[in-house]
Design an enzyme around this catalytic site. Structure first.
Site, short mmCIF file in Angstrom:
data_model
loop_
_atom_site.label_atom_id
_atom_site.label_comp_id
_atom_site.label_asym_id
_atom_site.label_seq_id
_atom_site.Cartn_x
_atom_site.Cartn_y
_atom_site.Cartn_z
N GLY A 241 0.78 -1.35 0.02
CA GLY A 241 -0.10 0.17 -0.01
C GLY A 241 0.61 1.29 0.04
O GLY A 241 1.85 1.42 -0.77
N GLU A 242 0.67 2.17 0.83
CA GLU A 242 1.63 3.14 1.15
C GLU A 242 1.99 3.41 2.57
O GLU A 242 1.19 3.54 3.42
CB GLU A 242 0.70 4.62 0.71
CG GLU A 242 1.15 5.77 -0.16
CD GLU A 242 2.24 5.31 -0.84
OE1 GLU A 242 2.19 4.77 -2.08
OE2 GLU A 242 3.64 5.85 -0.86
N SER A 243 3.25 3.18 2.53
CA SER A 243 3.83 2.82 3.90
C SER A 243 3.64 4.20 4.89
O SER A 243 3.56 4.11 5.83
CB SER A 243 5.52 2.70 3.88
OG SER A 243 6.19 3.60 2.96
N CYS B 248 6.16 -5.43 0.37
CA CYS B 248 6.25 -3.95 -0.48
C CYS B 248 6.05 -3.05 0.88
O CYS B 248 7.08 -2.91 1.41
CB CYS B 248 5.05 -3.90 -1.37
SG CYS B 248 5.58 -2.72 -2.52
N ARG C 175 12.70 3.34 -0.48
CA ARG C 175 11.31 3.34 -1.43
C ARG C 175 11.34 3.85 -2.49
O ARG C 175 12.16 4.64 -2.94
CB ARG C 175 10.58 4.33 -0.24
CG ARG C 175 10.40 4.18 1.17
CD ARG C 175 9.56 5.11 1.85
NE ARG C 175 8.11 5.12 1.19
CZ ARG C 175 7.29 6.21 0.81
NH1 ARG C 175 7.87 7.55 1.27
NH2 ARG C 175 6.25 6.23 0.18
N ILE D 103 5.22 -3.39 -7.52
CA ILE D 103 4.45 -2.35 -7.80
C ILE D 103 5.12 -1.06 -7.20
O ILE D 103 4.98 -1.13 -5.81
CB ILE D 103 2.94 -2.54 -7.26
CG1 ILE D 103 2.38 -3.82 -8.26
CG2 ILE D 103 2.37 -1.45 -7.55
CD1 ILE D 103 1.10 -4.19 -7.69
N ARG D 104 5.59 -0.16 -7.71
CA ARG D 104 6.30 0.78 -7.02
C ARG D 104 7.13 0.40 -5.87
O ARG D 104 7.02 1.04 -4.71
CB ARG D 104 5.27 2.18 -6.81
CG ARG D 104 4.83 2.73 -8.01
CD ARG D 104 3.82 3.81 -7.66
NE ARG D 104 2.84 3.33 -6.89
CZ ARG D 104 2.64 3.60 -5.59
NH1 ARG D 104 3.43 4.46 -4.68
NH2 ARG D 104 1.47 3.08 -4.84
N HIS E 51 4.80 -8.43 -4.46
CA HIS E 51 3.45 -8.82 -4.08
C HIS E 51 3.25 -10.36 -4.15
O HIS E 51 2.82 -10.74 -5.34
CB HIS E 51 2.46 -7.79 -4.65
CG HIS E 51 2.26 -6.49 -4.19
ND1 HIS E 51 1.37 -6.09 -3.38
CD2 HIS E 51 3.14 -5.37 -4.47
CE1 HIS E 51 1.70 -4.82 -3.13
NE2 HIS E 51 2.69 -4.48 -3.74
N GLU F 128 0.98 -12.02 -3.08
CA GLU F 128 -0.31 -12.25 -2.94
C GLU F 128 -1.24 -11.80 -4.53
O GLU F 128 -2.21 -12.20 -4.71
CB GLU F 128 -1.13 -11.45 -1.87
CG GLU F 128 -1.36 -10.11 -2.12
CD GLU F 128 -0.14 -9.21 -2.17
OE1 GLU F 128 1.16 -9.73 -1.80
OE2 GLU F 128 -0.16 -8.03 -2.25
#
Ligand code: GLN
Length: 186
Positions: free
Chosen positions: A47-49, A79, A106, A133-134, A168, A170
């Site tokens: 997600g977004e840390s 991630c 990051r 992903i990023r 990821h 998952e």
């Protein structure tokens, strides 16, 4: 086996599905009282840390989760979850849980190369598909052990019962990384 999935933000539903495919029970951690039950492991999703980190503090979850991890509860961070576990974040950002001995970088692949798939060797598993992903990567390890690298960059590490992966798992068709994590409990 019952695994708590941090469900504040990001890709948590895919982890729940993967856990169920592996035959493990899961529940969502959204507030402090959710972690007051007994459970066997914890997943910190992508997600977004920065957002997840802020919510962990605001919801008073940072300290109890850190205590559980330091008490030996198995944890897997994927991630953004990897960033939450890092003892250091390159560039001087303040670490979050900080329970694993490595430095995370990051958004490490730049905007153009933000998302890609790879296949690489994962120690103890063999070849696994990886979706980035990023993604961050691990710039250097202190006490953590390197499990996988892609193009010379560390993308998975382990320390005791803590597992951090930059990709990821998952979002791939392989359950191998989740099964590897679930084995920490055996
Ligand atoms: N770029 C995100 C971060 O810095 C991580 C991306 C992800 O989890 N897919 O937190």
């Amino acid at each position: 086996m019952k695994i708590g999935v941090l469900a504040l933000q990001g890709a948590f539903i895919e982890h729940e599905k993967m856990l169920s495919d592996c035959g493990a029970e899961s529940f969502e951690i959204r507030q402090r009282r959710d972690i007051e039950q007994s459970f066997d492991g914890l997943i910190l999703p992508g997600g977004e840390s920065t957002v997840m980190g802020k919510l962990l503090y605001d919801l008073d979850l940072m300290e109890p989760i850190r205590d559980r991890i330091q008490g030996g509860m198995p944890v897997m961070g994927t991630c953004a979850g990897l960033i939450l576990l890092a003892e250091n974040i390159s560039g001087g950002e303040k670490p979050y849980l900080g329970t694993m001995g490595f430095t995370a970088k990051r958004n490490a692949y730049g905007r153009q190369l933000g998302s890609f798939n790879a296949k690489a060797d994962f120690a103890g598993i063999g070849s696994v598909p990886m979706t980035f992903i990023r993604a961050p990567y691990i710039e250097s390890v202190s006490s953590a052990e390197v499990l996988a690298e892609v193009d010379g960059r560390i993308v998975a590490a382990k320390e005791g019962k803590q597992l951090a992966v930059a990709f990821h798992p998952e979002l791939t068709e392989s359950q191998a990384v989740h099964e590897y994590f679930l084995n920490f409990n055996k």
